[in-house]
Design a protein around this motif. Sequence first.
Motif, short mmCIF file in Angstrom:
data_model
loop_
_atom_site.label_atom_id
_atom_site.label_comp_id
_atom_site.label_asym_id
_atom_site.label_seq_id
_atom_site.Cartn_x
_atom_site.Cartn_y
_atom_site.Cartn_z
N ALA A 1 10.39 -31.51 20.23
CA ALA A 1 11.29 -30.89 19.36
C ALA A 1 12.29 -30.55 20.31
CB ALA A 1 10.84 -29.91 18.55
N THR A 2 12.08 -30.04 21.47
CA THR A 2 12.97 -29.49 22.47
C THR A 2 13.45 -30.64 22.98
OG1 THR A 2 11.63 -27.45 22.90
CG2 THR A 2 13.31 -28.10 24.53
N LEU A 3 12.84 -31.62 23.31
CA LEU A 3 13.51 -32.79 23.98
C LEU A 3 14.53 -33.46 23.00
CD1 LEU A 3 13.00 -34.80 26.38
CD2 LEU A 3 11.31 -36.01 25.33
N LYS A 4 14.24 -33.69 21.77
CA LYS A 4 15.22 -34.25 20.83
C LYS A 4 16.35 -33.51 20.70
CE LYS A 4 12.27 -34.31 17.06
NZ LYS A 4 12.05 -34.95 15.80
N GLY B 1 17.08 -23.70 20.84
CA GLY B 1 15.77 -24.25 20.28
C GLY B 1 14.67 -23.81 21.17
N VAL B 2 14.82 -23.67 22.46
CA VAL B 2 13.54 -23.29 23.34
C VAL B 2 13.08 -22.01 22.88
CG1 VAL B 2 13.07 -22.74 25.50
CG2 VAL B 2 14.27 -24.72 25.15
N LEU C 1 18.03 -37.81 8.99
CA LEU C 1 19.08 -37.06 9.65
C LEU C 1 19.49 -37.24 11.09
CD1 LEU C 1 20.51 -34.97 8.07
CD2 LEU C 1 18.84 -33.05 9.18
N LEU C 2 18.58 -38.04 11.72
CA LEU C 2 18.92 -38.37 12.97
C LEU C 2 19.75 -39.68 13.28
CD1 LEU C 2 15.39 -37.90 14.91
CD2 LEU C 2 17.40 -36.74 15.43
N THR C 3 19.34 -40.31 12.10
CA THR C 3 20.16 -41.47 11.80
C THR C 3 21.49 -41.36 11.44
OG1 THR C 3 18.17 -42.85 11.13
CG2 THR C 3 20.23 -43.91 10.51
N SER C 4 21.98 -40.32 10.52
CA SER C 4 23.05 -39.79 10.25
C SER C 4 23.64 -39.21 11.49
CB SER C 4 22.80 -38.80 9.07
OG SER C 4 24.09 -38.38 8.76
N GLY C 5 23.15 -38.75 12.27
CA GLY C 5 23.47 -38.15 13.34
C GLY C 5 24.10 -39.16 14.53
N TRP D 1 27.80 -31.06 12.14
CA TRP D 1 26.82 -32.10 11.36
C TRP D 1 25.85 -32.30 12.53
CZ3 TRP D 1 26.06 -33.28 6.89
CH2 TRP D 1 25.10 -34.67 6.48
N HIS D 2 26.05 -32.31 13.90
CA HIS D 2 24.90 -32.33 14.85
C HIS D 2 24.13 -30.88 14.87
CE1 HIS D 2 26.11 -36.11 16.06
NE2 HIS D 2 27.32 -35.89 16.46
N VAL D 3 24.87 -29.75 14.67
CA VAL D 3 24.27 -28.62 14.49
C VAL D 3 23.37 -28.59 13.31
CG1 VAL D 3 24.80 -25.88 14.31
CG2 VAL D 3 26.13 -27.22 15.79
N PHE D 4 23.74 -28.99 12.17
CA PHE D 4 22.74 -29.23 11.15
C PHE D 4 21.34 -29.71 11.59
CE2 PHE D 4 26.13 -26.88 9.26
CZ PHE D 4 27.18 -27.72 8.76
N ASP D 5 21.84 -31.04 12.36
CA ASP D 5 20.65 -31.83 12.92
C ASP D 5 19.70 -31.03 13.70
OD1 ASP D 5 20.51 -35.18 13.93
OD2 ASP D 5 18.95 -33.88 13.22
N LEU D 6 20.54 -30.26 14.63
CA LEU D 6 19.53 -29.68 15.58
C LEU D 6 18.42 -28.46 14.78
CD1 LEU D 6 21.83 -28.55 18.32
CD2 LEU D 6 20.01 -30.10 18.38
N ILE D 7 19.23 -27.69 13.78
CA ILE D 7 18.62 -26.54 12.91
C ILE D 7 17.37 -27.40 12.36
CG2 ILE D 7 18.75 -25.13 10.86
CD1 ILE D 7 21.71 -24.93 11.79
N TRP D 8 17.33 -28.53 11.93
CA TRP D 8 16.46 -29.34 11.30
C TRP D 8 15.20 -29.61 12.18
CZ3 TRP D 8 14.13 -29.37 6.77
CH2 TRP D 8 13.05 -30.38 6.67
#
Lengths: 90, 183
Positions: A43-46, A71-72, B68-72, B166-173
């Motif tokens: 997840a951290t890598l992603k 994230g970390v 969501l990654l595809t959307s990103g 949008w990428h922040v919402f992706d990170l959160i998920w």
Amino acid sequence: MIDRTERQLLRRWITLIAITGTSVAAVRFAGGMAGLALVLCLATLKTRFVVLDFMGLRHNRTMARALVGWGVVLAVSAALKDVIIAFASG
Amino acid sequence: MTVSVAQAEDEAPDAGDFLLWILVWSELTAFGILLVAFMVTGVFQAGEFAAARGHLNAPLAALNTAVLLTSGWQAARAARSGAPRGRMRAALVVAALFGFVFVAIKLYEYSGEIGYAADAAYGAFFELYFLLTGFHLLHVLFGALVLLLVSWRTERSNVLLITTLWHVFDLIWIVMFPIVYLA
């Protein structure tokens, strides 16, 4: 704007999907604390790939580190939580 | 501190986009607090949380991660330097559509889980689960609608702002998924 080519973005997307699949496999076949640790690392890598490539923050290392750091911190907290539970249950 | 008027249109977001980063970090702080509350409660209700997780649909959530990654990816394509407006518009629309797919899958997932919400055997798990993931879902829905709006009005500053969020919402998920479903 993002300074990655179409090809670079496509490769990064493929990498992210592959990592997601690996996470699913890790949970299914590894399980337990080892599986969780692997999933949290993935997840951290992603997070790192999204920040550097999709958000285009390769040129802004400070912000990139802060976002990945967010994230970390949470991933480490999740792992710590499971260690605490494991100790508490004896 | 003011946003630089002379900011080059084609630059990726940097520390000069003061208001954008204020917004980003307010979102990350809010979700960070919710996730910490979820984890702390999980320490005190370990048995209940473990039992509740058995009723979650992790494979469907993993599929949603891929959505969501595809959307990103499409959002990143839209924000590429030198992307022609037509391609930018198309990528924003596709990003929004994947966002709506995420919402649809999530609602379907909820339909299988809502029945357990009132069961005391699961402690506060489902209250926190629906709060956390529901709050995120509303962000995704709103973000997808704004992506569609921006596809209609493709000023580069708008594209940069919404795709960054949008990428922040992706990170959160990405971070939320293992913590809620797997940890």
